[in-house]
Scaffold this motif. Structure first.
Motif, PDB file in Angstrom:
ATOM      1  N   ASN A   1     103.186  17.626  36.164  1.00 56.59           N
ATOM      2  CA  ASN A   1     102.677  18.108  37.448  1.00 56.59           C
ATOM      3  C   ASN A   1     103.027  19.566  37.693  1.00 56.59           C
ATOM      4  O   ASN A   1     102.251  20.306  38.311  1.00 56.59           O
TER       5      ASN A   1
ATOM      6  N   ARG B   1     100.647  21.502  35.679  1.00 56.94           N
ATOM      7  CA  ARG B   1      99.317  21.362  36.281  1.00 56.94           C
ATOM      8  C   ARG B   1      99.139  22.297  37.476  1.00 56.94           C
ATOM      9  O   ARG B   1      98.008  22.710  37.797  1.00 56.94           O
ATOM     10  N   SER B   2     100.239  22.648  38.151  1.00 49.80           N
ATOM     11  CA  SER B   2     100.143  23.498  39.335  1.00 49.80           C
ATOM     12  C   SER B   2      99.607  24.892  39.012  1.00 49.80           C
ATOM     13  O   SER B   2      99.180  25.612  39.918  1.00 49.80           O
TER      14      SER B   2
ATOM     15  N   PRO C   1      94.974   8.502  37.709  1.00 49.97           N
ATOM     16  CA  PRO C   1      93.711   9.228  37.538  1.00 49.97           C
ATOM     17  C   PRO C   1      93.943  10.669  37.111  1.00 49.97           C
ATOM     18  O   PRO C   1      94.893  11.314  37.558  1.00 49.97           O
ATOM     19  N   SER C   2      93.069  11.160  36.246  1.00 51.12           N
ATOM     20  CA  SER C   2      93.160  12.549  35.810  1.00 51.12           C
ATOM     21  C   SER C   2      92.675  13.472  36.913  1.00 51.12           C
ATOM     22  O   SER C   2      91.933  13.062  37.825  1.00 51.12           O
ATOM     23  N   THR C   3      93.097  14.716  36.855  1.00 57.39           N
ATOM     24  CA  THR C   3      92.662  15.722  37.823  1.00 57.39           C
ATOM     25  C   THR C   3      91.981  16.860  37.058  1.00 57.39           C
ATOM     26  O   THR C   3      91.735  16.752  35.862  1.00 57.39           O
ATOM     27  N   LYS C   4      91.734  17.944  37.756  1.00 59.62           N
ATOM     28  CA  LYS C   4      90.967  19.038  37.162  1.00 59.62           C
ATOM     29  C   LYS C   4      91.564  19.546  35.860  1.00 59.62           C
ATOM     30  O   LYS C   4      90.847  19.753  34.878  1.00 59.62           O
ATOM     31  N   ASN C   5      92.865  19.756  35.833  1.00 59.09           N
ATOM     32  CA  ASN C   5      93.478  20.290  34.607  1.00 59.09           C
ATOM     33  C   ASN C   5      94.658  19.447  34.135  1.00 59.09           C
ATOM     34  O   ASN C   5      95.546  19.939  33.435  1.00 59.09           O
ATOM     35  N   LEU C   6      94.685  18.165  34.520  1.00 51.65           N
ATOM     36  CA  LEU C   6      95.680  17.216  34.021  1.00 51.65           C
ATOM     37  C   LEU C   6      94.953  15.945  33.583  1.00 51.65           C
ATOM     38  O   LEU C   6      94.436  15.203  34.412  1.00 51.65           O
ATOM     39  N   ASN C   7      94.903  15.748  32.270  1.00 53.14           N
ATOM     40  CA  ASN C   7      94.201  14.593  31.713  1.00 53.14           C
ATOM     41  C   ASN C   7      95.182  13.643  31.052  1.00 53.14           C
ATOM     42  O   ASN C   7      95.982  14.048  30.201  1.00 53.14           O
ATOM     43  N   TYR C   8      95.116  12.375  31.462  1.00 54.16           N
ATOM     44  CA  TYR C   8      95.991  11.358  30.887  1.00 54.16           C
ATOM     45  C   TYR C   8      95.362  10.734  29.646  1.00 54.16           C
ATOM     46  O   TYR C   8      94.157  10.488  29.603  1.00 54.16           O
TER      47      TYR C   8
END
Length: 260
Positions: free
Chosen positions: A19, A22-23, A40-47
């Motif tokens: 995280n 990701r910031s 859930p994945s976010t814009k620039n953090l993919n699991y």
């Protein structure tokens, strides 16, 4: 856009590190989860689901994901996955030790060799590999002040330290910078689960977010000149045997290079 890969990133230090990276919107953060249903994945953090570092297939599964996403280079690889079960002279555990070695030493070693052998560009002179270990893996720091026991926990960390040192020698010519770190004594479910929460206050335990900040700041300064070394980014403050073995904490630096 730098690619940061965090192994073991659904809770504790791994989640905080993912995280924090990701910031920064300029980072592409990949984070592994053992579960088939990660957050859930976010814009620039993919699991990346289904990656169990204690499994022989972990490296191949991870490579398959990287290939399908056309990811050809990793800038920072941080392996935070771990397992801790307590033992004593009267209550050793073959099963627990086996799981600790698989999770803390064998899995990380095999995974990095798998990535390194895939191509010379996936891990190269711009790559940093960080193994999250513990000061408990230092043979020098073991002292009668803290006694024995916890054989699998301590020894698996020592095994990880050795593997990381050997990998640093194997990959030095390629320019891959490899380090082992003690990120600090943390207030996590892992330490609570083994009863170490009773030591949190006196031992200077911090939250994973605080430890992650120190670690990420240290990684930004780490380079090939320190490859193969063992560091405590937060210094000696939470290392219970530091004074007995290394001298006054007031005279020890932060960050602190640890003895093997």
């Amino acid at each position: 856009m730098p690619t940061i890969l965090v192994l073991g990133a659904t809770r504790g230090l791994g989640a905080s590190v993912a995280n924090l990276y990701r910031s920064d919107p300029n980072n592409n953060v990949l984070a592994t989860a053992r579960s088939a249903n990660p957050p859930p994945s976010t814009k620039n953090l993919n699991y990346i689901p289904g990656i169990d570092i204690a499994s022989p297939e972990a490296g191949k599964k991870l490579l398959n994901f990287l290939h399908t996403r056309s990811i050809s280079h990793i800038d920072v690889l941080i392996i935070t996955a771990g397992y801790f079960a307590t033992e004593s002279l009267k209550e050793p555990s073959f099963e627990a030790q086996e799981k600790m070695y698989r999770t803390c030493a064998i899995g990380p070693t095999i995974l990095v060799t798998t990535l390194a052998n895939d191509s010379d560009s996936l891990l190269d002179s711009k790559s940093k590999v960080i193994f999250v270990s513990s000061e408990s893996g230092s043979i020098t720091l073991r002292h009668e002040k803290e006694g024995g026991g916890n054989y699998g926990h301590h020894a698996s960390k020592t095994a990880l330290n050795m593997s990381a040192k050997l990998l640093s020698l194997d990959l030095k010519e390629r320019g891959v910078a490899i380090a082992v770190v003690h990120p600090g004594f943390m207030r996590t479910e892992m330490t609570r689960g083994v009863g170490f929460d009773k030591f949190w206050d006196d031992g200077g335990a911090v939250t994973p977010d605080v430890a992650a900040k120190s670690l990420v700041e240290w990684i930004s300064t780490f380079d090939i000149s320190k490859t193969g070394e063992y560091w405590a980014p937060r210094g000696p403050g939470d290392i219970g045997t530091a004074e007995a073995v290394l001298g006054s904490k007031d005279k020890l630096p932060t960050p602190l290079q640890l003895p093997w």
